[in-house]
Design a protein around this motif. Structure first.
Motif, short mmCIF file in Angstrom:
data_model
loop_
_atom_site.label_atom_id
_atom_site.label_comp_id
_atom_site.label_asym_id
_atom_site.label_seq_id
_atom_site.Cartn_x
_atom_site.Cartn_y
_atom_site.Cartn_z
N SER A 190 0.78 -1.35 -0.11
CA SER A 190 -0.10 0.04 0.04
C SER A 190 0.96 1.34 -0.03
O SER A 190 2.07 1.15 0.48
CB SER A 190 -1.02 0.04 1.15
N LEU B 177 -2.96 0.33 -3.95
CA LEU B 177 -2.31 -0.95 -3.85
C LEU B 177 -1.49 -1.34 -5.03
O LEU B 177 -2.29 -1.18 -6.01
CB LEU B 177 -3.60 -2.01 -3.51
N VAL C 124 -12.50 -2.84 -2.83
CA VAL C 124 -11.63 -3.21 -1.96
C VAL C 124 -12.04 -3.12 -0.40
O VAL C 124 -12.85 -2.19 -0.38
CB VAL C 124 -10.38 -2.18 -2.03
N LEU D 8 -11.84 -2.65 3.18
CA LEU D 8 -11.21 -2.02 4.16
C LEU D 8 -12.05 -2.04 5.40
O LEU D 8 -13.22 -1.30 5.38
CB LEU D 8 -10.70 -0.64 3.80
N GLN E 235 -8.17 -1.82 8.59
CA GLN E 235 -7.31 -2.86 8.13
C GLN E 235 -7.51 -3.22 6.85
O GLN E 235 -8.88 -3.33 6.39
CB GLN E 235 -7.09 -3.91 9.10
N LEU E 236 -6.70 -3.56 5.98
CA LEU E 236 -7.00 -4.18 4.47
C LEU E 236 -7.41 -5.56 4.52
O LEU E 236 -6.74 -6.65 5.14
CB LEU E 236 -5.71 -3.76 3.85
N HIS E 237 -8.60 -6.05 4.08
CA HIS E 237 -8.99 -7.43 4.34
C HIS E 237 -9.05 -8.26 2.88
O HIS E 237 -8.33 -9.30 3.04
CB HIS E 237 -10.32 -7.75 4.89
N VAL F 269 -2.77 -0.52 7.52
CA VAL F 269 -2.45 0.56 6.75
C VAL F 269 -2.22 1.76 7.51
O VAL F 269 -2.59 1.95 8.65
CB VAL F 269 -3.58 0.73 5.62
N ARG G 192 -5.55 5.64 5.06
CA ARG G 192 -6.86 5.02 5.14
C ARG G 192 -7.93 6.50 5.07
O ARG G 192 -9.01 6.53 4.70
CB ARG G 192 -6.99 4.54 6.79
N LEU H 13 -14.34 1.36 -2.69
CA LEU H 13 -14.01 0.93 -1.45
C LEU H 13 -15.06 0.36 -0.92
O LEU H 13 -16.29 0.95 -0.59
CB LEU H 13 -13.82 2.14 -0.57
#
Length: 279
Positions: free
Chosen positions: A130, A143, A191, A193, A197-199, A223, A228, A276
């Motif tokens: 990221s 990303l 994406v 988020l 946190q990025l899942h 991240v 964020r 997002l």
């Protein structure tokens, strides 16, 4: 007291009309909550709030988010992630946030490992980094995806070559010659988020149902606050992808940008803008 809740048709179908009506009436919904996306306080009595239902193999967890951060939706996750969230939360698990686990860092220049891809006979994984990318004078959350080995087309056992970029172009990603403009939105992809946190990166299901994970973190990836914040501002994330050996591990965002520019000039970069956590 009635709540200002958004309950999507997909969530209502999963929890049932009776439970959905109880939530809207305020019987089972909290007044205050921590947004499952931005992690700041919210109040369902004062502001529009989305219900987000996370479903594992055996467990379901209902979470709440600012309507401006996430739409009401159903998200498929692994049972391991869901159980990790339940274990980490005190109190009523029905009001738990999204799955959490010990995070692996995904700050600029750091890489998280993905689920295995279809790349026999050598098993490749997708490295995800990221970072903030400056385009037309504005910072955008990005990303960068790079496999650890060449990616073969599914079913092409015994062949050589790397079909990573052609496969993505077939999905709607576009080649990038220079990073001078934001790439077009690729509808159907998103994406995820959550809890800061990025899942996962989600793609449309071939069956037309809920989106499925194209890439999913073994553990939610941390991240930076600035990344964020930019993601919440734009409500979208730029995804760049390059073949193995094109980007590498870059310790700073300026070096990551240099690597992206080199890959673009070499014709080894594709990109798309993903909503997002959209469905």
């Amino acid at each position: 007291m009635p709540r200002m809740l958004d309950v999507s048709d997909a969530v209502r179908a999963e929890i049932g009309d009776e439970e959905a009506d109880r939530l809207l009436a305020g019987e089972n919904a909290p007044g205050s909550y921590d947004c499952t996306s931005c992690r700041t306080p919210g109040d369902s009595e004062q502001e529009r709030t989305s219900t987000v239902l996370f479903i594992g193999d055996e467990t379901a967890v209902l979470a709440f988010a600012h309507a401006g951060c996430l739409p009401s939706q159903v998200v498929q996750v692994t049972e391991e992630q869901l159980q990790g969230a339940v274990r980490s939360i005190s109190g009523d698990a029905a009001h738990a946030g999204v799955p959490q686990a010990d995070p692996a860092q995904a700050a600029p220049g750091q890489t998280g490992q993905s689920m295995p891809t279809q790349a026999p006979p050598e098993q490749a994984v997708l490295g995800v980094t990221s970072g903030l990318v400056l385009i037309a004078g504005e910072l955008h959350p990005a990303l960068v995806v790079e496999p650890t080995a060449p990616i073969a087309r599914p079913g092409s056992f015994g062949t050589t070559g790397d079909d990573f970029l052609p496969l993505l172009i077939e999905q709607g990603f576009l080649p990038v010659a220079e990073l001078s403009s934001v790439p077009p939105v690729l509808h159907g992809w998103s994406v995820l988020l959550a809890v800061g946190q990025l899942h996962a990166v989600l793609q449309p299901s071939v069956s037309g149902g809920q989106p499925v994970a194209w890439w999913q973190a073994h553990q939610p990836l941390q991240v930076t606050d600035s990344w964020r914040a930019a993601a919440n501002k734009h409500q979208q994330v730029l995804l760049f992808a390059a073949p193995v050996g094109s980007i590498g591990r870059q310790p700073r965002e300026d070096l990551l940008r240099d690597a992206l520019d080199r890959a673009a000039v070499a014709g080894r970069l594709v990109a798309a803008t993903l909503p997002l956590a959209g469905t």
